[in-house]
Design an enzyme around this catalytic site. Sequence first.
Site, PDB file in Angstrom:
ATOM      1  N   LYS A 171       0.961  -1.140  -0.003  1.00  0.00           N
ATOM      2  CA  LYS A 171       0.081   0.045  -0.024  1.00  0.00           C
ATOM      3  C   LYS A 171       1.082   1.279  -0.076  1.00  0.00           C
ATOM      4  O   LYS A 171       1.976   1.163   0.646  1.00  0.00           O
ATOM      5  CB  LYS A 171      -0.874  -0.106   1.305  1.00  0.00           C
ATOM      6  CG  LYS A 171      -1.900   1.029   1.205  1.00  0.00           C
ATOM      7  CD  LYS A 171      -2.919   0.955   2.464  1.00  0.00           C
ATOM      8  CE  LYS A 171      -4.117   2.033   2.740  1.00  0.00           C
ATOM      9  NZ  LYS A 171      -4.690   1.750   3.829  1.00  0.00           N
ATOM     10  N   SER A 228      -9.479   1.980   2.747  1.00  0.00           N
ATOM     11  CA  SER A 228      -8.541   2.603   1.702  1.00  0.00           C
ATOM     12  C   SER A 228      -7.802   1.609   0.947  1.00  0.00           C
ATOM     13  O   SER A 228      -6.911   1.902   0.343  1.00  0.00           O
ATOM     14  CB  SER A 228      -7.735   3.552   2.858  1.00  0.00           C
ATOM     15  OG  SER A 228      -7.064   2.931   3.797  1.00  0.00           O
ATOM     16  N   SER A 235     -10.127  -0.952   6.595  1.00  0.00           N
ATOM     17  CA  SER A 235      -9.261  -0.701   5.539  1.00  0.00           C
ATOM     18  C   SER A 235      -8.721  -2.019   5.075  1.00  0.00           C
ATOM     19  O   SER A 235      -8.592  -2.214   4.029  1.00  0.00           O
ATOM     20  CB  SER A 235      -8.314   0.370   5.364  1.00  0.00           C
ATOM     21  OG  SER A 235      -9.283   1.703   5.588  1.00  0.00           O
TER      22      SER A 235
END
Length: 561
Positions: free
Chosen positions: A60, A134, A158
Site C-alpha cells: 500500500k 482505503s 481498510s
Amino acid sequence: MSTTVSRVRAAYARVDAVDRPEIWIDLRPRAEVEAEARAIDERVAAGAHLPLAGRLFAVKGNIDVAGLPTTAACPAYAYQPAADAPVVARLRAAGAVVLGTTNLDQFATGLVGTRSPHGAVRGALDPARISGGSSSGSAVAVALGLVDFALGTDTAGSGRVPAAFNGIVGLKPTRGLVPTTGVVPACASIDCVTVFARTLPEAEQALAFMASPPGRELPPLPRRAPGPWRIAVPALGQLGELDDGWAEAYEAAAGRLVASGASVRTLDLTPFTEAAAMLYEGAFVAERYTAVGSFVDKLIREGGDGLDPTVAGIITGARDIPAHRLFADQDRLAALRARALAELADADALLLPTAPGHPTLAEVAADPLGTNARLGRFTNSTNLFDLAAVAVPAGEVNGLPFGVMLIGPAFTDERLARIARALQPETSLAVVGAHLTGQPLNPQLLALGARLDRTTTTAPVYRLHALHTAPPKPGLVHVGEGGTAIETEVWRLPAEGLGRLLATLPRPMTLGSVELADGSNVPGFLCEPSALEEAEDITGYGGWRSYLNRAGSSRPQGARD
C-alpha cells in the site's frame, strides 16, 4: 529459466493483460525486479533458506518501500524513504519480491477506494462497483492474481472491507503485533498493518514473517473452558439495513459454524455500533489532523493541487475539535468497551458481516460521506476496542462476493484464524504426484474428507522433477517459457482440512497457486527450487503416473537426469 524470474515475468504479463492502471501508484521497472528475482534464485541454489522465495507482493502506498516514493496517494506529499518499513524488510529478507506500491484512499482516509488523484480503484469482479478502501489497490492486485499477497493498513476497516468486496482474505492483527514504523499514519494510536491473500494459509504465512514479539505486556486472556467454539452473533434486527440477500448469506455463514460443531449465542451489538459512529463523528478524528493536518492546510493555501476534496474536508474539519470533547469521548469509549467485552464474555469470537452492502461507484459519487459511514458500521469499532479480526469470503450473493469477519480479544489472532477455516466450507487443491488417486499419500486426502473434483492438466508453464524422497514424489515448478502441461487432479476438501495438511507438509514441498489449463488458479503442491539440483527432469512424460509406468518404454526425448 529460474523460478522467481519466471514468476516475475508472468506477473508483468498479467499486469498488462488486466489493464487496471489505477491499481498502482508506482510499479517497479521490470528489469530491476527481474534482477532482484535472479539474485534470490541464485541464493536459493547456493543453499540459502528463503521460505518466501518466489512469492510476489504489493505494498500500500502509505508504507515505505526503499527506492520508491511514499505518497499516501498525494503526489505533493511524496518523500523518498531511506529504507524499507520493517514489515517490508522482513518479507524481503524471507525471499519475497515487491512489485510496486498500490493506490489507496488518500492518506488512508476512507473505506471506498475512490478518493485518489490516481483514479478510483474498481472492484475486481464488477468494475461498476467500488473495490473498498482505503487499501483498494492492494486488495484488487491480489484478487486479480497480480501478486500472491499484499500489505494494507486498517484503522477503520481498510484491511477488511476491500477483502470482502473482492473475495479474498484480510487479516487485521492485534494492535502492536505488526510494527507500524515506516507507515504514514492515519490515526497513529490505532493503525494496524494488514495482509491480503487469496487463501487463509497464504495470509497467515505472510503475517508470521511480519509480526514482532509483543511490544506491550500481554493481557491475561479469559480462561477458555473446554468445549466447542463459542460464537457470538447479534440478532438480525441489530444489523440494520443490509443489501438484498446479505442477511441470508450471513445466516448461512453462522449455520456453517454450527455445522462444524460450534455453538452460537446472541449478544447486544449496541456498544459496537455506538463506538463505530464515534470514530468519525466524535473527537477521535482529530488524530488525523495531527498526522497530516499541517501539510494539508499548507497545500490548500497553495491551491490544493492533488488533494481529494472529501479527504481534505475530513482532515481540516478535525482542526478545531476542543480538547475537552476528546476527553469526554475517551470516557464514553471506555464505558462502551467495557460493555462490549462483557457482551463477548466467554465467546471465542463475534461473527459479523464485514460490511452491510457493496455500493456502486455512482452511489459513492452521489453521497461520498454517507456511503462511507455506512460501510464502517461493523468495522470501525475494532481498533478503538483493541480487538483482533480476520475477514474471509463466505459465499456469493447475486454473483458477487459476500464476506464475514470474526472479531476477538487482543492476541487471539491465531484462534480467530482457526475458527475462520470452518467458514469456508470447501476449497480446491491441485495434486500432481503422491496424492493422486491410487498413490501412497492419497489416503491423507480421503481422511480429511476430500473428494475428487476433476482430472485436468496445468497450464503449459511447468516442469516436473522426480525428487529423492520417501515415498517417491515429484516436484512441480513454474518456469513459464519452456514449460509443459502436467497431468493434475483437482480435489475438493474442507478448508480446515487444507490447513491441517499444510501444517504437516514436509520440505521441500510448499503450497502455492497452480495455474490450470482453463486459466483458473487453485492452491496446489509446488516444490522449493533448491530441491531440484539432483532431481531428474521428468517433464517429458506429461505426469507422475506416466513416469511411474515407464517400465519397458524408452525415455522421452528431452528428459534428463
